[in-house]
Design an enzyme around this catalytic site. Structure first.
Site, mmCIF file in Angstrom:
data_model
loop_
_atom_site.group_PDB
_atom_site.id
_atom_site.type_symbol
_atom_site.label_atom_id
_atom_site.label_comp_id
_atom_site.label_asym_id
_atom_site.label_seq_id
_atom_site.Cartn_x
_atom_site.Cartn_y
_atom_site.Cartn_z
ATOM 1 N N LEU A 167 0.852 -1.178 0.000
ATOM 2 C CA LEU A 167 0.000 0.000 0.000
ATOM 3 C C LEU A 167 0.893 1.235 0.000
ATOM 4 C CD1 LEU A 167 -2.736 -0.873 2.684
ATOM 5 C CD2 LEU A 167 -2.916 -1.067 0.193
ATOM 6 N N ASP A 168 0.432 2.305 -0.656
ATOM 7 C CA ASP A 168 1.166 3.566 -0.606
ATOM 8 C C ASP A 168 1.300 4.033 0.835
ATOM 9 O OD1 ASP A 168 1.337 3.643 -3.352
ATOM 10 O OD2 ASP A 168 -0.432 4.919 -3.603
ATOM 11 N N ARG A 169 2.323 4.830 1.085
ATOM 12 C CA ARG A 169 2.559 5.336 2.441
ATOM 13 C C ARG A 169 1.331 6.041 3.000
ATOM 14 N NH1 ARG A 169 4.103 10.283 4.398
ATOM 15 N NH2 ARG A 169 4.519 11.099 2.307
ATOM 16 N N THR A 171 -1.786 5.613 2.346
ATOM 17 C CA THR A 171 -2.991 4.788 2.353
ATOM 18 C C THR A 171 -3.036 3.880 3.572
ATOM 19 O OG1 THR A 171 -2.928 4.791 -0.072
ATOM 20 C CG2 THR A 171 -4.334 3.144 0.986
#
Length: 473
Positions: A167-169, A171
């Site tokens: 997951l993106d930072r 998110t």
């Protein structure tokens, strides 16, 4: 007769981290998890795009956290070395197979003090609820303040957590952590094979259309340094299905309309009233796919510091943009965010907008570290620790397992308004029928149903609600 010389060659001393503090030097302050600065050595093999480029050019182009002057001085003074040896010149070319080592006094950004939630655990896997604003792997300015290192600190130095998805930072939500390599490989293979169905929840600017909205627009990485992606014809194929869960209009329409006067003239995004909670079903898995597709549709994530930023994308916030004519200008403006400019999301358009703009955002303070002269940043505001994007549910397409979280707080109805408090069959009957939408995985994809409406932005389809009920299959 075996050779009496041992074949292993010790790595050069400069490639070994001079300080590896354990336990990690965490401390909690003002709702943030912070790390006391420490020395650290990065060791990086030459990436393909770095081959035969000058070493200073690589640092200046690929790494954002320090100015070019810092990297030039680090090379000259020997804090950056190549294959364990001093670099002869800042113009030295980096070749395939080279190892670049950079020793520095590491200043990690703070993250939320929120703990990592455990959704499920067995002998093979841990299913976690990742907090927003925390990277999965050590990268860039983050090391101990990452999911991997936080879990190691909690369970022991020798334990090696193995993430199965990313997951993106910014998110939050469902992530799978393998306890051993085989478990991690098995789950990663399932996710890569598209047998795992995913559902995200987000909060976007304006009144998102009802029904199933399909965005089939290719995505291209514009700048790896800035983490910027965009819809471009020469990008990689990307498909997302969206479904509105709720729409919340502004509390006071008369007050909202006054914001269109004076300095707000020409700012198209401010005509988008209120905000929507939207369910997102990614069919592909491109970097920033949901954020980019929502921006393209004209409904960016409300507090996205990149894709909902008028200072970067202009008054239209990048709606419907597919050409790259302004990419250089966009990258220049984005690079200033968090340095000269406050890194805020200008399109954060709801009842919190005034408080949001008044809060202190993370930016350079003008002060430097006494040890290494690194420019220091202020602490991020609580609003900067994440964005309104949450991986709510992952489930096996074959029905073998199903993991989910509740709706995050920002997706619940605002005070004095009614709306769904959980994305269940009762509150939101939906079955996205990919075959009817023309998105089936088999070779003989059927065409979308009659009644499909093509939106203004080409390639985006809006289907009226399909005759189906129940959870997403």
């Amino acid at each position: 007769m075996p050779d009496d010389k041992f074949p292993f060659v010790d790595p050069p001393p400069v490639c070994i981290t001079p300080c590896d503090p354990w336990p990690p030097p965490y401390y909690l302050e003002d709702g943030l998890r912070k790390v006391t600065p420490y020395h650290y050595t990065y060791n990086t093999y030459c990436k393909q795009r770095w081959r035969d480029r000058e070493i200073l050019d690589i640092f200046a182009a690929e790494f954002r956290d320090r100015p070019t002057e810092y990297y030039e001085k680090a090379i000259v003074e020997g804090r950056v070395v190549l294959n364990g040896k001093p670099v002869p010149s800042t113009t030295t070319l980096v070749r395939n197979g080279d190892i670049i080592s950079h020793t520095l006094h590491r200043h990690e950004p703070p993250v939320s003090a929120q703990s990592i939630g455990i959704v499920h655990e067995d002998e093979d896997l841990i299913v976690i609820n990742k907090p927003a604003g925390m990277p999965v792997h050590p990268a860039g300015r983050y090391n101990f303040n990452s999911i991997i290192e936080l879990m190691r600190a909690d369970r022991g130095y020798g334990w090696n957590p193995l993430p199965c998805n990313r997951l993106d930072r910014l998110t939050s939500g469902i992530m799978f952590i393998g306890k051993h390599r085989q478990a991690a490989e098995d789950m990663s293979a399932q996710i890569r094979g598209r047998t795992v169905k995913k559902e995200y929840i987000t909060r976007v600017v304006g009144e998102f259309p009802e029904g199933e909205v399909v965005c089939e627009k290719p995505i291209l990485q514009i700048s790896p340094k800035l983490g910027l992606n965009a819809v471009r014809a020469n990008g990689k194929e990307a498909t997302t299905v969206f479904k509105r869960l709720a729409y919340y209009p502004p509390k006071d329409e008369s007050d909202s309309e006054t914001q269109l006067n004076g300095e707000d003239k020409g700012m198209e995004w401010k005509k988008l009233r209120g905000y929507s909670i939207v369910r997102c079903f990614p069919i592909t898995g491109r970097t920033h796919q949901l954020r980019v597709h929502l921006q393209f549709l004209g409904h960016p994530i409300s507090n996205d510091p990149i894709y909902a930023n008028q200072r970067v994308f202009g008054p239209s916030l990048g709606r419907g943009h597919t050409d790259g004519e302004n990419d250089e200008d966009i990258m220049t403006r984005l690079s200033r965010m968090g340095k000269e400019d406050v890194a805020d999301a200008v399109a954060y358009h709801d009842e919190m907008v005034d408080q949001y703009n008044k809060r202190k955002a993370e930016k350079m303070t003008g002060e430097t570290c006494e040890v290494c002269d690194t420019p220091l940043y202020s602490d991020p505001g609580a609003h900067e620790l994440g964005i309104y994007l949450h991986a709510r549910r992952y489930h096996c397409g074959e029905g073998k397992w199903d993991y989910e979280t509740g709706l995050p707080e920002w997706a619940l109805p605002p005070p004095s308004m009614e709306g769904p408090t959980e994305a269940t069959q009762e509150s939101d009957p939906l079955a996205v029928d990919l075959e009817k939408l023309g998105l089936a995985d088999d070779e003989n994809k059927s065409a979308p149903e009659q009644g499909t409406i093509v939106l203004e932005d080409g390639g985006v389809q809006h289907n009226q609600p399909l005759a189906a009920a129940g959870a997403v299959a």
